[in-house]
Design a protein around this motif. Structure first.
Motif, mmCIF file in Angstrom:
data_model
loop_
_atom_site.group_PDB
_atom_site.id
_atom_site.type_symbol
_atom_site.label_atom_id
_atom_site.label_comp_id
_atom_site.label_asym_id
_atom_site.label_seq_id
_atom_site.Cartn_x
_atom_site.Cartn_y
_atom_site.Cartn_z
ATOM 1 N N VAL A 165 9.725 -6.484 -14.732
ATOM 2 C CA VAL A 165 8.961 -6.584 -13.495
ATOM 3 C C VAL A 165 8.045 -7.803 -13.591
ATOM 4 O O VAL A 165 7.233 -7.918 -14.506
ATOM 5 N N CYS A 166 8.207 -8.720 -12.636
ATOM 6 C CA CYS A 166 7.353 -9.890 -12.503
ATOM 7 C C CYS A 166 6.291 -9.582 -11.443
ATOM 8 O O CYS A 166 6.590 -8.948 -10.430
ATOM 9 N N TYR A 167 5.058 -10.027 -11.672
ATOM 10 C CA TYR A 167 3.980 -9.795 -10.703
ATOM 11 C C TYR A 167 2.964 -10.915 -10.847
ATOM 12 O O TYR A 167 3.002 -11.704 -11.806
ATOM 13 N N SER A 190 8.464 -8.792 -6.436
ATOM 14 C CA SER A 190 7.420 -8.193 -7.249
ATOM 15 C C SER A 190 7.003 -6.872 -6.608
ATOM 16 O O SER A 190 7.210 -6.663 -5.409
ATOM 17 N N ILE A 191 6.382 -5.995 -7.403
ATOM 18 C CA ILE A 191 5.661 -4.874 -6.810
ATOM 19 C C ILE A 191 4.390 -5.460 -6.183
ATOM 20 O O ILE A 191 3.634 -6.154 -6.860
ATOM 21 N N PRO A 192 4.134 -5.219 -4.905
ATOM 22 C CA PRO A 192 2.950 -5.815 -4.274
ATOM 23 C C PRO A 192 1.663 -5.431 -4.991
ATOM 24 O O PRO A 192 1.478 -4.284 -5.401
ATOM 25 N N GLY A 248 0.805 -1.217 0.000
ATOM 26 C CA GLY A 248 0.000 0.000 0.000
ATOM 27 C C GLY A 248 0.836 1.263 0.000
ATOM 28 O O GLY A 248 0.314 2.346 0.245
ATOM 29 N N THR A 249 2.137 1.120 -0.281
ATOM 30 C CA THR A 249 3.048 2.258 -0.277
ATOM 31 C C THR A 249 3.838 2.290 -1.576
ATOM 32 O O THR A 249 4.367 1.268 -2.008
ATOM 33 N N SER A 250 3.911 3.434 -2.208
ATOM 34 C CA SER A 250 4.758 3.592 -3.387
ATOM 35 C C SER A 250 6.222 3.570 -2.948
ATOM 36 O O SER A 250 6.586 4.186 -1.939
#
Length: 399
Positions: A100-102, A64-66, A37-39
């Motif tokens: 970027v993997c997500y 990953s970017i959450p 929840g944070t950039s």
């Protein structure tokens, strides 16, 4: 192919020096210390990148970017969460992180029932998903409403007998193993919080979940294109419904839908042979061949699937996937890209998961991410790549 290694940062029990010693040239990492929840702050991205480069390595993939649950639900908080995701993606692109993997798994990320299962052939301790144990937890320990309706009657009956034979410590261990793949992991989740998370997805079916994924892609792919980042959507792990939740990145049909929604090389997939391979009806060689131009990252691991849907992490060149044939497809795709002048010709890959071997059995390691087991897997994959590269060179020379 570029050999990479997943590293959890400065708190990883495996040091960056040990990563360098594997012979891998790339690092797969994320800023795990920053709350969801944070950039991500640009300075923290730069700090991690500098730390990796000081060791003579490259930050090749962010994994990953959450992905906040509200995005998967498509609720009122989703636009702000997507904006945060896009902001972090742009910062990674400005910092020169190329991939970027997500994933888009609801509530649970990767899920296993046993994190220290004795593998066959004396191969150490492996990760395992035991279908009966999972059903035992879902139906009889967690007690999810109407859970029994989601499984075959014979599996439910076996699960009930399994629970009756378990003591309290065994039930607690099973729960801890399963919720290790939940946001926050076993440290913060309780049966009550799991139930609340599951109930928040009530009424969301596969069509709705897929629509939310495609809406997300239409927002983020233009940002990836602007900043030169190639996205790799990771499949569901395992690639079938858990806790009655929809899974929408599990089959070739799912992948076709994702890639067609935004037709861009920046909208690609992570070919995780272990995740897709956990369904016996997924042919990984066929999938690698069909989707080769859009494979932006590869997780190379192997699983053996059993008749009731259970599976375990096998040796990297064993299991149900013809790993050598998959690697050959990827190497041929790299050569096609190079001939076409594609700057992303080298596909980053990592030896995903590994058995607990030797004195790693007594060490504190992240589940699936021990040192010796992954070094062994990387060595096996490296040998296959070297042999296939020589074969392809001979083909070219004789053409």
């Amino acid at each position: 192919m570029q050999e990479t290694w997943r590293w959890y940062g400065e708190n990883d029990p495996i040091t960056i020096e040990h990563v360098r010693q594997t012979g891998a040239t790339g690092v797969v990492t994320a800023l795990h210390q920053i709350p969801d929840g944070t950039s991500w702050p640009a300075e923290e991205i730069a700090k991690r990148k500098s730390l990796i480069e000081a060791a003579g390595l490259q930050w090749s993939v962010c994994e990953s970017i959450p992905m906040e649950q509200c995005v998967k639900r498509g609720d009122a908080d989703a636009p702000k969460a997507i904006a945060r995701w896009k902001d972090t993606l742009a910062k990674l692109g400005r910092a020169g992180i190329p991939t970027v993997c997500y994933n888009f798994m609801p509530v649970v990320d990767w899920t296993r029932t046993d994190l220290r299962w004795r593998a066959p052939r004396g191969a150490g301790l492996a990760l395992r998903f035991e279908m009966v144990d999972f059903v035992a937890y879902d139906v009889f320990i967690l007690g999810r409403k109407s859970a029994a309706n989601d499984y075959a009657a014979d599996i439910v009956a076996r699960a009930e007998n399994r629970v009756k034979a378990m003591n309290d410590d065994e039930k607690l261990l099973l729960e801890r193993n399963i919720i290790a793949g939940l946001p926050g992991g076993a440290l913060v989740q309780t049966r009550a919080s799991i139930t609340t998370l599951l109930e928040s997805f009530a009424g969301i079916d596969a069509d709705t979940m897929q629509s939310n994924l495609l809406a997300f892609l239409r927002e983020v792919v233009p940002v990836a294109e602007e900043y030169g980042v190639h996205l790799g959507l990771h499949p569901d792990d395992p690639p079938f419904s858990l806790f009655g939740l929809p899974r929408v990145v599990s089959t070739p049909r799912d992948v076709r839908t994702v890639l067609a929604a935004v037709d861009s090389p920046h909208n690609g997939i992570t070919l995780c042979t272990g995740s897709y391979g956990s369904r016996s009806d997924n042919d990984l060689v066929e999938m690698a061949t069909e989707f080769a131009p859009r494979i932006n990252f590869a997780h190379l691991r192997n699983v053996t699937v059993e008749a009731d849907g259970s599976f375990f992490e096998d040796d990297h060149l064993d299991g149900g996937t013809d790993m050598v044939a998959v690697i050959e497809v990827l190497l041929r795709e790299e050569r096609r890209r190079a001939t076409a002048g594609d700057k992303r010709a080298a596909i980053p890959m990592r030896p995903d998961h590994g058995h607990l071997l030797g004195d790693d059995i007594t060490k504190n390691t992240n589940p699936g991410y021990s040192y010796i087991g992954r070094v062994k897997g990387l060595g096996e994959l490296r040998g296959a790549i070297r042999a296939l590269t020589r074969q392809l060179d001979r083909e070219k020379a004789s053409a």
